[in-house]
Design a protein around this motif. Structure first.
Motif, PDB file in Angstrom:
ATOM      1  N   ALA A  23       0.830  -1.212   0.000  1.00 44.57           N
ATOM      2  CA  ALA A  23       0.000   0.000   0.000  1.00 44.57           C
ATOM      3  C   ALA A  23       0.864   1.262   0.000  1.00 44.57           C
ATOM      4  N   ASN A  24       2.061   1.172   0.517  1.00 47.83           N
ATOM      5  CA  ASN A  24       2.976   2.311   0.535  1.00 47.83           C
ATOM      6  C   ASN A  24       3.789   2.415  -0.745  1.00 47.83           C
ATOM      7  N   SER A  25       4.130   1.281  -1.342  1.00 41.95           N
ATOM      8  CA  SER A  25       5.076   1.296  -2.457  1.00 41.95           C
ATOM      9  C   SER A  25       4.450   1.118  -3.837  1.00 41.95           C
ATOM     10  N   VAL A  26       3.185   0.714  -3.908  1.00 43.22           N
ATOM     11  CA  VAL A  26       2.530   0.520  -5.206  1.00 43.22           C
ATOM     12  C   VAL A  26       1.271   1.381  -5.239  1.00 43.22           C
ATOM     13  N   GLU A  27       1.302   2.400  -6.073  1.00 45.16           N
ATOM     14  CA  GLU A  27       0.177   3.343  -6.145  1.00 45.16           C
ATOM     15  C   GLU A  27      -1.124   2.624  -6.495  1.00 45.16           C
ATOM     16  N   GLY A  28      -2.173   2.926  -5.723  1.00 48.36           N
ATOM     17  CA  GLY A  28      -3.489   2.359  -5.969  1.00 48.36           C
ATOM     18  C   GLY A  28      -3.789   1.095  -5.181  1.00 48.36           C
ATOM     19  N   VAL A  29      -2.790   0.550  -4.502  1.00 44.00           N
ATOM     20  CA  VAL A  29      -3.010  -0.674  -3.714  1.00 44.00           C
ATOM     21  C   VAL A  29      -3.400  -0.275  -2.297  1.00 44.00           C
ATOM     22  N   CYS A  30      -4.420  -0.959  -1.787  1.00 43.50           N
ATOM     23  CA  CYS A  30      -4.930  -0.698  -0.440  1.00 43.50           C
ATOM     24  C   CYS A  30      -5.028  -2.032   0.299  1.00 43.50           C
ATOM     25  N   THR A  31      -4.410  -2.105   1.482  1.00 47.72           N
ATOM     26  CA  THR A  31      -4.451  -3.325   2.295  1.00 47.72           C
ATOM     27  C   THR A  31      -4.833  -2.954   3.732  1.00 47.72           C
ATOM     28  N   PRO A  32      -6.099  -2.582   3.946  1.00 49.99           N
ATOM     29  CA  PRO A  32      -6.498  -2.064   5.261  1.00 49.99           C
ATOM     30  C   PRO A  32      -6.744  -3.113   6.337  1.00 49.99           C
ATOM     31  N   GLU A  33      -6.782  -4.394   5.985  1.00 57.11           N
ATOM     32  CA  GLU A  33      -7.075  -5.431   6.974  1.00 57.11           C
ATOM     33  C   GLU A  33      -5.924  -6.416   7.063  1.00 57.11           C
ATOM     34  N   LEU A  34      -5.773  -7.003   8.245  1.00 52.95           N
ATOM     35  CA  LEU A  34      -4.784  -8.056   8.442  1.00 52.95           C
ATOM     36  C   LEU A  34      -5.397  -9.134   9.328  1.00 52.95           C
ATOM     37  N   PHE A  35      -5.243 -10.379   8.892  1.00 49.60           N
ATOM     38  CA  PHE A  35      -5.716 -11.528   9.654  1.00 49.60           C
ATOM     39  C   PHE A  35      -4.534 -12.429   9.992  1.00 49.60           C
ATOM     40  N   PHE A  36      -4.563 -12.996  11.189  1.00 49.21           N
ATOM     41  CA  PHE A  36      -3.584 -13.983  11.639  1.00 49.21           C
ATOM     42  C   PHE A  36      -4.334 -15.296  11.750  1.00 49.21           C
ATOM     43  N   GLU A  37      -3.751 -16.371  11.290  1.00 49.33           N
ATOM     44  CA  GLU A  37      -4.334 -17.685  11.536  1.00 49.33           C
ATOM     45  C   GLU A  37      -3.258 -18.596  12.107  1.00 49.33           C
ATOM     46  N   VAL A  38      -3.524 -19.099  13.297  1.00 48.45           N
ATOM     47  CA  VAL A  38      -2.596 -20.011  13.952  1.00 48.45           C
ATOM     48  C   VAL A  38      -2.832 -21.401  13.378  1.00 48.45           C
ATOM     49  N   LEU A  39      -1.755 -22.008  12.887  1.00 48.87           N
ATOM     50  CA  LEU A  39      -1.816 -23.313  12.235  1.00 48.87           C
ATOM     51  C   LEU A  39      -1.046 -24.336  13.074  1.00 48.87           C
ATOM     52  N   PRO A  40      -1.222 -25.624  12.786  1.00 46.36           N
ATOM     53  CA  PRO A  40      -0.464 -26.653  13.511  1.00 46.36           C
ATOM     54  C   PRO A  40       1.046 -26.507  13.281  1.00 46.36           C
ATOM     55  N   ARG A  41       1.807 -27.132  14.138  1.00 48.47           N
ATOM     56  CA  ARG A  41       3.271 -27.230  14.044  1.00 48.47           C
ATOM     57  C   ARG A  41       3.971 -25.871  14.090  1.00 48.47           C
ATOM     58  N   LYS A  42       3.467 -25.000  14.963  1.00 55.28           N
ATOM     59  CA  LYS A  42       4.069 -23.676  15.174  1.00 55.28           C
ATOM     60  C   LYS A  42       4.156 -22.861  13.890  1.00 55.28           C
ATOM     61  N   LYS A  43       3.102 -22.943  13.099  1.00 58.96           N
ATOM     62  CA  LYS A  43       3.012 -22.157  11.867  1.00 58.96           C
ATOM     63  C   LYS A  43       1.955 -21.077  12.044  1.00 58.96           C
ATOM     64  N   LEU A  44       2.099 -20.015  11.284  1.00 57.46           N
ATOM     65  CA  LEU A  44       1.186 -18.882  11.328  1.00 57.46           C
ATOM     66  C   LEU A  44       1.016 -18.376   9.910  1.00 57.46           C
ATOM     67  N   SER A  45      -0.203 -18.061   9.529  1.00 53.19           N
ATOM     68  CA  SER A  45      -0.485 -17.470   8.230  1.00 53.19           C
ATOM     69  C   SER A  45      -0.999 -16.051   8.450  1.00 53.19           C
ATOM     70  N   LEU A  46      -0.373 -15.094   7.795  1.00 47.99           N
ATOM     71  CA  LEU A  46      -0.809 -13.700   7.845  1.00 47.99           C
ATOM     72  C   LEU A  46      -1.426 -13.373   6.498  1.00 47.99           C
ATOM     73  N   GLU A  47      -2.569 -12.700   6.504  1.00 46.39           N
ATOM     74  CA  GLU A  47      -3.293 -12.448   5.255  1.00 46.39           C
ATOM     75  C   GLU A  47      -3.825 -11.025   5.210  1.00 46.39           C
TER      76      GLU A  47
END
Length: 152
Positions: A23-47
């Motif tokens: 959102a800062n480096s590419v004009e016109g891109v907006c990323t206002p939300e962030l989700f965390f998902e805790v996964l098995p085996r000490k993994k995490l997905s950020l979206e």
């Protein structure tokens, strides 16, 4: 479980317009939300979900195949560990937008120039959980910034 970022005091996060920095480096891109998902085996997905305009801009910028559906999100795969100081340490393994995926570099650790996208994801690299209940998680970055997440 899945968590939504509801608030942050992080100046770097706000400057970058989110975790990925697009959102800062590419004009016109907006990323206002962030989700965390805790996964098995000490993994995490950020979206970071993408609206159709942002998805089209990133698809063009990243040279995604024209016959590929527009990406629905910027996704960051991580692993996590508890640090010796009870901090939550994230290792960022892969950034994915549509069919494109890459490992976020830490060029500064090698004495090289760090690109904005690579620095952006590290804003959450080391935090300390300061509050947790069934619905809320509060993380404090080692910089002092606060991240408040609500369970979905």
């Amino acid at each position: 479980g899945r968590w939504r970022l509801m608030y942050t005091s992080s100046p770097m996060f706000r400057r970058n317009g989110g975790l990925s920095g697009f959102a800062n480096s590419v004009e016109g891109v907006c990323t206002p939300e962030l989700f965390f998902e805790v996964l098995p085996r000490k993994k995490l997905s950020l979206e970071e979900p993408l609206d159709s305009e942002s998805a089209a801009i990133l698809a063009k910028r990243l040279w995604l195949p024209v016959d590929e559906p527009l990406p629905s999100a910027v996704r960051v795969a991580c692993s996590w560990a508890v640090g010796g100081d009870d901090s939550l340490r994230l290792t960022f393994e892969k950034v994915r937008v549509g069919s494109r995926a890459w490992e976020p570099a830490n060029a500064a650790s090698r004495g090289e120039v760090d690109f904005e996208q690579d620095k952006a994801v590290r804003v959450l690299g080391a935090t300390r959980p300061t509050y947790l209940d069934a619905r809320m998680l509060v993380l404090r970055a080692l910089t002092g910034a606060i991240f408040v997440l609500i369970r979905e």
